[in-house]
Motif scaffolding. Structure first.
Motif, mmCIF file in Angstrom:
data_model
loop_
_atom_site.group_PDB
_atom_site.id
_atom_site.type_symbol
_atom_site.label_atom_id
_atom_site.label_comp_id
_atom_site.label_asym_id
_atom_site.label_seq_id
_atom_site.Cartn_x
_atom_site.Cartn_y
_atom_site.Cartn_z
ATOM 1 N N LYS A 161 0.806 -1.218 0.000
ATOM 2 C CA LYS A 161 0.000 0.000 0.000
ATOM 3 C C LYS A 161 0.841 1.270 0.000
ATOM 4 C CE LYS A 161 -3.764 2.156 2.591
ATOM 5 N NZ LYS A 161 -4.650 2.068 3.737
ATOM 6 N N PHE A 162 1.971 1.248 0.691
ATOM 7 C CA PHE A 162 2.785 2.443 0.887
ATOM 8 C C PHE A 162 4.192 2.245 0.364
ATOM 9 C CE2 PHE A 162 -0.008 2.178 4.698
ATOM 10 C CZ PHE A 162 -0.784 3.292 4.452
ATOM 11 N N GLY A 163 4.803 3.325 -0.044
ATOM 12 C CA GLY A 163 6.219 3.339 -0.335
ATOM 13 C C GLY A 163 6.578 3.028 -1.770
ATOM 14 N N CYS A 164 7.784 3.440 -2.117
ATOM 15 C CA CYS A 164 8.317 3.165 -3.445
ATOM 16 C C CYS A 164 9.499 2.219 -3.299
ATOM 17 C CB CYS A 164 8.750 4.470 -4.114
ATOM 18 S SG CYS A 164 10.156 5.284 -3.319
ATOM 19 N N ASP A 165 9.842 1.562 -4.367
ATOM 20 C CA ASP A 165 11.002 0.681 -4.367
ATOM 21 C C ASP A 165 12.255 1.544 -4.243
ATOM 22 O OD1 ASP A 165 13.247 -0.565 -6.375
ATOM 23 O OD2 ASP A 165 12.224 -2.096 -5.166
ATOM 24 N N PRO A 166 13.072 1.321 -3.206
ATOM 25 C CA PRO A 166 14.225 2.194 -2.977
ATOM 26 C C PRO A 166 15.281 2.128 -4.073
ATOM 27 C CG PRO A 166 14.137 0.451 -1.309
ATOM 28 C CD PRO A 166 12.917 0.314 -2.159
ATOM 29 N N GLU A 167 15.358 1.007 -4.755
ATOM 30 C CA GLU A 167 16.408 0.854 -5.768
ATOM 31 C C GLU A 167 15.999 1.404 -7.133
ATOM 32 O OE1 GLU A 167 19.089 -2.729 -7.706
ATOM 33 O OE2 GLU A 167 18.065 -3.058 -5.805
ATOM 34 N N HIS A 168 14.740 1.196 -7.519
ATOM 35 C CA HIS A 168 14.326 1.567 -8.869
ATOM 36 C C HIS A 168 13.478 2.838 -8.932
ATOM 37 C CE1 HIS A 168 15.174 -2.806 -9.056
ATOM 38 N NE2 HIS A 168 15.827 -2.417 -10.141
ATOM 39 N N GLU A 169 12.498 2.962 -8.058
ATOM 40 C CA GLU A 169 11.583 4.107 -8.127
ATOM 41 C C GLU A 169 12.110 5.347 -7.401
ATOM 42 O OE1 GLU A 169 7.315 1.794 -8.264
ATOM 43 O OE2 GLU A 169 8.367 1.925 -6.340
ATOM 44 N N ALA A 170 12.766 5.162 -6.262
ATOM 45 C CA ALA A 170 13.211 6.306 -5.454
ATOM 46 C C ALA A 170 14.150 7.246 -6.211
ATOM 47 C CB ALA A 170 13.853 5.824 -4.161
ATOM 48 N N PRO A 171 15.158 6.725 -6.927
ATOM 49 C CA PRO A 171 16.026 7.656 -7.663
ATOM 50 C C PRO A 171 15.251 8.500 -8.683
ATOM 51 C CG PRO A 171 17.079 5.510 -7.505
ATOM 52 C CD PRO A 171 15.666 5.336 -7.011
ATOM 53 N N ALA A 172 14.292 7.904 -9.354
ATOM 54 C CA ALA A 172 13.494 8.652 -10.324
ATOM 55 C C ALA A 172 12.659 9.730 -9.637
ATOM 56 C CB ALA A 172 12.593 7.702 -11.105
ATOM 57 N N LEU A 173 12.108 9.397 -8.455
ATOM 58 C CA LEU A 173 11.328 10.391 -7.711
ATOM 59 C C LEU A 173 12.208 11.543 -7.248
ATOM 60 C CD1 LEU A 173 8.989 8.106 -5.546
ATOM 61 C CD2 LEU A 173 8.457 9.292 -7.695
#
Length: 191
Positions: A161-173
């Motif tokens: 439900k919460f959070g982004c993938d730290p390896e793939h999505e976080a850098p893009a965010l």
């Protein structure tokens, strides 16, 4: 002894078994909660001893009882609020806006505007859509990128439900926030 929706406060030492036995559970159609407020303070002191640089934010949706909120507020805890009404309750408890994080994965624009009007700057994001929404409605906000942590032994998998993938999505965010000149001030790990 107890009525439905009644809260009883005790200041003397109690035997919990005696209290539980005094309640006729056959006539109660809701949960019976017993909370030792001194345990809250003890747990927070333990947290501060072993993780002094990690600031806890209490999720108001867990229990919004005014005594619990006041105890945590007096101890300097931050608050995780998911809605305008939760933000309002915490502000009305005398908590400064900088101790509140607006942590809803899909914030309503009117709630963002309420947070802005009350100087609640910290806001979690775990998707591009939320970054664009904050850029539009509250560009001065301080973004907190919420990382998903998929603990294998967790009773509830909040990563669904919460959070982004730290390896793939976080850098893009983070790059998106930078390109929009938004302030990323922290990370928030959901476990």
């Amino acid at each position: 002894m107890f009525k439905e929706s009644e809260i009883n406060y005790y200041t003397d030492e109690l035997n919990l078994r005696t209290i539980i036995n005094s309640v006729d559970l056959r006539n109660i159609d809701e949960a019976l909660n017993i909370c030792d407020i001194s345990k809250i303070e003890q747990k927070l002191q333990t947290w501060q001893k072993y993780m002094p640089r990690v600031k806890p934010f209490y999720a108001l949706k867990c229990n919004e009882d005014p005594l619990i909120v006041k105890t945590l507020a007096d101890l300097g805890t931050g608050f995780d609020c998911a809605s305008k009404s939760e933000i309002k309750q915490i502000l009305n408890s005398g908590v400064q806006p900088e101790r509140i994080i607006f942590a809803n994965p899909c914030k309503l624009a009117s709630h963002i505007q309420y947070a802005k009007a009350n100087q609640v700057r910290n806001s979690t994001v775990d998707s591009e859509f939320e970054i664009y929404k904050l850029h539009k409605h509250y560009p001065e906000s301080h973004l907190v990128i919420r990382f998903r942590c998929d603990a294998e032994d967790a009773q509830i998998a909040f990563g669904d439900k919460f959070g982004c993938d730290p390896e793939h999505e976080a850098p893009a965010l983070m790059l998106l926030a930078q390109s929009l000149q938004l302030n990323v001030s922290a990370i928030y790990i959901i476990d």
